[in-house]
Design an enzyme around this catalytic site. Structure first.
Site, PDB file in Angstrom:
ATOM      1  N   GLY A  41       0.427  -1.467  -0.223  1.00 15.99           N
ATOM      2  CA  GLY A  41      -0.271  -0.257   0.399  1.00 15.99           C
ATOM      3  C   GLY A  41       0.922   1.250   0.262  1.00 15.99           C
ATOM      4  N   LYS A  42       1.942   1.039  -0.235  1.00 14.15           N
ATOM      5  CA  LYS A  42       3.097   2.638  -0.518  1.00 14.15           C
ATOM      6  C   LYS A  42       2.047   3.354  -1.344  1.00 14.15           C
ATOM      7  CE  LYS A  42       6.258  -0.142  -1.552  1.00 14.15           C
ATOM      8  NZ  LYS A  42       5.701  -0.858  -1.611  1.00 14.15           N
ATOM      9  N   SER A 110      12.377  -0.274  -1.831  1.00  7.57           N
ATOM     10  CA  SER A 110      13.328  -0.049  -1.286  1.00  7.57           C
ATOM     11  C   SER A 110      14.096  -1.520   0.006  1.00  7.57           C
ATOM     12  CB  SER A 110      13.810   1.292  -0.487  1.00  7.57           C
ATOM     13  OG  SER A 110      12.005   1.522   0.116  1.00  7.57           O
TER      14      SER A 110
END
Length: 201
Positions: A41-42, A110
């Site tokens: 959900g970033k 990341s």
């Protein structure tokens, strides 16, 4: 981290400073770094946060993982070395945007702590705010509209984070957002509350 190869270059100090831009904007600039597994959900949270901040009159921009790989990082693959360079480029662009007075949001997996610490290290203290979108991999797979997890499990996609490539959760993020249980509105509210507490807005 890639060493600079440029020579005979001097940093030019402009008369229009970050501080003057922040005064004009009536808010501080910052880097909001959203990290988590694919499907956690970033991007959804970053864009929803941007929408809320935009409605509040803030200068904003979202750097999305897929979008960046269409241009700036289109020459990179997904090896750990290429991921390192991907994050390095993103970090440098985010820093420039922050200097321009923008609240810049990054939505990238990341996966390694060293990558995120390198990103944090280029920003002045307090200007890099890390949000961990915490969601079990089972939930991420259930949300996977692109079918990436299925392809990764079948071996079609190599070096896929969480399956065949590692993800190291942040040890001390500025905020953990449980995106598996919270609604999007509640998640955005928690982000906005932290930005208010930190004096960004």
């Amino acid at each position: 981290m890639t060493e600079t190869k440029s020579s005979n270059v001097v940093w030019h100090r402009a008369t229009v400073t970050r501080e003057r831009r922040e005064l004009q904007n009536n808010h501080r600039s910052a880097i909001l770094w959203f990290t988590g597994l694919s499907g956690a959900g970033k991007s959804t949270l970053a864009h929803a946060t941007e929408e809320r901040l935009h409605q509040m009159g803030c200068r904003t921009f979202v750097m999305d993982g897929d979008n960046v790989r269409h241009g700036l990082c289109g020459d990179l693959g997904f090896s750990l070395e290429d991921r390192d360079e991907n994050i390095r480029r993103i970090s440098e662009v985010a820093k420039l945007m922050m200097e321009a007075g923008v609240i810049v949001m990054t939505a990238f997996i990341s996966p390694l702590r060293t990558h995120r610490e390198s990103a944090r290290g280029i920003a002045p203290h307090g200007d890099f705010i890390e949000f961990f979108c915490d969601s079990p991999i089972e939930v991420c797979e259930a949300r996977d509209v692109k079918g990436l997890y299925k392809k990764a499990r079948s071996g079609e996609i190599k070096e896929f984070t969480g399956i065949s490539s590692p993800y190291e959760p942040p040890e001390r993020p500025d905020l953990v957002v449980n995106t598996a249980e919270l609604t999007l509105d509640d998640s955005v509210r928690r982000v906005i509350d932290l930005l208010t507490l930190r004096g960004v807005i």
